[in-house]
Design a protein around this motif. Sequence first.
Motif, mmCIF file in Angstrom:
data_model
loop_
_atom_site.group_PDB
_atom_site.id
_atom_site.type_symbol
_atom_site.label_atom_id
_atom_site.label_comp_id
_atom_site.label_asym_id
_atom_site.label_seq_id
_atom_site.Cartn_x
_atom_site.Cartn_y
_atom_site.Cartn_z
ATOM 1 N N GLY A 162 0.738 -1.238 0.004
ATOM 2 C CA GLY A 162 0.156 -0.027 0.037
ATOM 3 C C GLY A 162 0.672 1.139 0.117
ATOM 4 O O GLY A 162 0.503 2.279 -0.734
ATOM 5 N N PHE A 163 1.843 1.086 0.778
ATOM 6 C CA PHE A 163 2.754 2.244 0.905
ATOM 7 C C PHE A 163 3.553 2.574 -0.411
ATOM 8 O O PHE A 163 3.552 3.686 -0.977
ATOM 9 N N VAL A 164 3.917 1.546 -1.021
ATOM 10 C CA VAL A 164 4.599 1.461 -2.355
ATOM 11 C C VAL A 164 3.611 2.051 -3.447
ATOM 12 O O VAL A 164 4.120 3.018 -4.357
ATOM 13 N N TRP A 165 2.350 1.708 -3.373
ATOM 14 C CA TRP A 165 1.259 2.064 -4.424
ATOM 15 C C TRP A 165 1.071 3.539 -4.158
ATOM 16 O O TRP A 165 0.850 4.376 -5.143
ATOM 17 N N ALA A 166 0.848 4.061 -2.922
ATOM 18 C CA ALA A 166 0.867 5.414 -2.632
ATOM 19 C C ALA A 166 1.740 6.289 -3.184
ATOM 20 O O ALA A 166 1.547 7.665 -3.513
ATOM 21 N N LEU A 167 2.894 5.955 -2.695
ATOM 22 C CA LEU A 167 4.147 6.710 -3.244
ATOM 23 C C LEU A 167 4.574 6.680 -4.626
ATOM 24 O O LEU A 167 5.582 7.227 -4.994
ATOM 25 N N TRP A 168 4.017 5.551 -5.316
ATOM 26 C CA TRP A 168 4.317 5.562 -6.701
ATOM 27 C C TRP A 168 3.866 6.630 -7.500
ATOM 28 O O TRP A 168 2.820 7.207 -7.452
ATOM 29 N N PRO A 169 4.863 7.260 -8.505
ATOM 30 C CA PRO A 169 4.545 8.429 -9.211
ATOM 31 C C PRO A 169 3.321 8.338 -10.143
ATOM 32 O O PRO A 169 3.310 7.101 -11.123
ATOM 33 N N GLN A 170 2.211 9.149 -10.204
ATOM 34 C CA GLN A 170 0.761 8.848 -10.946
ATOM 35 C C GLN A 170 0.776 9.745 -12.134
ATOM 36 O O GLN A 170 1.678 10.794 -12.116
ATOM 37 N N PRO A 171 0.299 9.173 -13.288
ATOM 38 C CA PRO A 171 0.193 10.091 -14.490
ATOM 39 C C PRO A 171 -0.395 11.394 -14.032
ATOM 40 O O PRO A 171 -1.315 11.654 -13.644
ATOM 41 N N SER A 172 0.099 12.577 -14.943
ATOM 42 C CA SER A 172 -0.495 13.604 -14.669
ATOM 43 C C SER A 172 -1.686 13.992 -15.557
ATOM 44 O O SER A 172 -1.637 13.784 -16.721
ATOM 45 N N PRO A 173 -3.019 14.326 -14.876
ATOM 46 C CA PRO A 173 -3.931 14.684 -15.877
ATOM 47 C C PRO A 173 -3.744 15.788 -16.721
ATOM 48 O O PRO A 173 -3.467 16.875 -16.052
ATOM 49 N N VAL A 178 4.097 15.943 -26.989
ATOM 50 C CA VAL A 178 3.002 15.066 -27.638
ATOM 51 C C VAL A 178 3.080 14.126 -26.804
ATOM 52 O O VAL A 178 4.077 13.380 -26.065
ATOM 53 N N LEU A 179 1.813 13.426 -26.806
ATOM 54 C CA LEU A 179 1.675 12.100 -25.955
ATOM 55 C C LEU A 179 2.197 11.056 -26.871
ATOM 56 O O LEU A 179 1.866 10.841 -28.238
ATOM 57 N N THR A 184 5.846 22.691 -14.543
ATOM 58 C CA THR A 184 6.447 21.611 -13.910
ATOM 59 C C THR A 184 6.553 20.206 -14.715
ATOM 60 O O THR A 184 7.268 19.404 -14.422
ATOM 61 N N LEU A 185 5.937 20.311 -15.991
ATOM 62 C CA LEU A 185 5.869 18.974 -16.871
ATOM 63 C C LEU A 185 7.113 18.985 -17.456
ATOM 64 O O LEU A 185 7.550 19.824 -18.310
ATOM 65 N N SER A 186 7.677 17.666 -17.514
ATOM 66 C CA SER A 186 9.103 17.676 -17.898
ATOM 67 C C SER A 186 8.892 16.565 -18.967
ATOM 68 O O SER A 186 7.901 15.714 -19.378
ATOM 69 N N ASP A 187 10.060 16.400 -19.897
ATOM 70 C CA ASP A 187 10.052 15.511 -20.836
ATOM 71 C C ASP A 187 10.049 14.227 -20.198
ATOM 72 O O ASP A 187 10.827 13.644 -19.594
ATOM 73 N N GLY A 188 9.262 13.109 -21.118
ATOM 74 C CA GLY A 188 9.076 11.727 -20.381
ATOM 75 C C GLY A 188 8.318 11.594 -19.223
ATOM 76 O O GLY A 188 8.022 10.476 -18.732
ATOM 77 N N ALA A 189 7.542 12.746 -18.590
ATOM 78 C CA ALA A 189 6.662 12.567 -17.593
ATOM 79 C C ALA A 189 5.499 11.822 -18.070
ATOM 80 O O ALA A 189 4.916 11.787 -19.108
ATOM 81 N N ALA A 190 4.848 10.971 -17.248
ATOM 82 C CA ALA A 190 3.621 10.227 -17.166
ATOM 83 C C ALA A 190 2.428 11.044 -17.430
ATOM 84 O O ALA A 190 2.448 11.876 -16.402
ATOM 85 N N ILE A 191 1.676 10.993 -18.303
ATOM 86 C CA ILE A 191 0.438 11.840 -18.423
ATOM 87 C C ILE A 191 -0.893 10.981 -18.817
ATOM 88 O O ILE A 191 -0.513 9.884 -19.197
ATOM 89 N N ALA A 244 4.769 12.431 -21.916
ATOM 90 C CA ALA A 244 5.039 13.720 -22.376
ATOM 91 C C ALA A 244 6.327 13.672 -23.413
ATOM 92 O O ALA A 244 7.233 13.522 -22.452
ATOM 93 N N THR A 245 6.316 13.820 -24.568
ATOM 94 C CA THR A 245 7.476 13.798 -25.106
ATOM 95 C C THR A 245 7.749 15.457 -25.716
ATOM 96 O O THR A 245 7.016 15.697 -26.629
ATOM 97 N N ARG A 246 8.854 16.000 -25.541
ATOM 98 C CA ARG A 246 9.103 17.199 -25.871
ATOM 99 C C ARG A 246 9.464 17.249 -27.539
ATOM 100 O O ARG A 246 10.335 16.587 -27.935
ATOM 101 N N ARG A 247 8.881 18.034 -28.238
ATOM 102 C CA ARG A 247 9.088 17.853 -29.536
ATOM 103 C C ARG A 247 9.126 19.535 -30.212
ATOM 104 O O ARG A 247 8.205 19.956 -30.043
ATOM 105 N N PRO A 248 10.463 19.835 -30.745
ATOM 106 C CA PRO A 248 10.472 20.995 -31.226
ATOM 107 C C PRO A 248 9.699 21.101 -32.678
ATOM 108 O O PRO A 248 9.357 20.244 -33.379
#
Length: 405
Positions: free
Chosen positions: A19-30, A351-352, A391-398, A357-361
């Motif tokens: 439970g602790f691991v699941w609670a602390l695991w990074p969630q995709p940002s809506p 881009v999704l 705060t959104l960075s390249d490779g972040a889960a969304i 999230a992938t940063r794309r010029p």
Amino acid sequence: MNWARIGIAGLAGLAVIGGFVWALWPQPSPVDLARVTRGPLQGEIAAQGVTRVRDPYAITAPITGYAQRAPVVEGDAVIADETVVAIISPPDPALMDARTRAQAEAALTEAQAAVELAETNLRQAQSSYAHALQQLERGRALADRGTIPAQMLEDLQAAHDSAEQSVAAARAQGDLSRATLLRAQAQLLGPELRFDPDRPESACCLRIVAPRSGVVLGVEDRNARLVQAGAPLLSIGDLDDLDVVIDLLSSDAVGVPEGAHALIEGWGADSVLEAQLRRVEPAAFTRVSALGIEEQRVRLHFELLSPRDARPALGEGFRVRARVILWQEDDLLQVPRAALFRDGAGWAVFVLDGGRATRRPVEIGRQSADMAEVLGGLESGAQVVLYPASTLSDGAAITDRAALR
């Protein structure tokens, strides 16, 4: 029994740790997502405008005089060369002080005496002429019988001609004296002449008729008053010939093409009116903005193309909103401007891609109010993040926020 308790306790511990691991695991940002699409795109400038009659007629007083109460009011229909729009009578003479009136009365008495003297001189001249005529007729009869010499007859003829000229001079002197009398009488006329019920209508007023058909746009003052020559009285225009005047920054006005179209909104109805650029004023003017900044602006005149039936209540000086079309294409690859953010000297998007999230010029071309032309870096159908957070960075889960609702 002890092993069973130990097993149960171990499982409970593992559940707590999980439970602790699941609670602390990074969630995709809506996030909000939108697709890159192909379709029509147009560039435009939004601005406030004011309706103006194209060729208004300003009617002014042709003479200094007393303008009667206006026979027309705002909104009245007028017909060219028929409808009386203003009535002006010549100004009345001013009231005289005691000294001026005494001098005028003395001049009147003098003029009356001059007329009597002229009439007396005329009667005297006529009497002398009658006597000279009798003498001439008698002399001619005597000359025919040879009783008097020819020289005496010539003297009688000269006396007759002189008497005849004296009568003519006396008549002219009488006309001159009567004219002087009229002038002296006119000096005594006062403003009470306006209230004379027997005053002829022809001596009253100058009636001004409408120079063109249309409606009365404005009346300077409906009340009767004294006006000077050239004073404005009213204005007339045809509401079928309406323009929309827009003030643009000089830098924006340079980019408006010749014959540009505009969409007129916010004029009081839900329909959208069409207009076309008719004229750009050659000189700019300075206007101070609400922030106190001096701006150089240029007036653009757009001719309304929509018929009068489509804008029955639209009149002179109405406030409208205009969207000036600068360019228009039917098939362009485009991305929402809300997805763009600065990446050094260029632009980029997120881009999704596989839930991340992938940063794309990207290379951006022309832009409209909401969309931007994509010249490179994206393909049609790609999903991009709208309003990306700092705060959104390249490779972040969304994840798509719409899918969570």
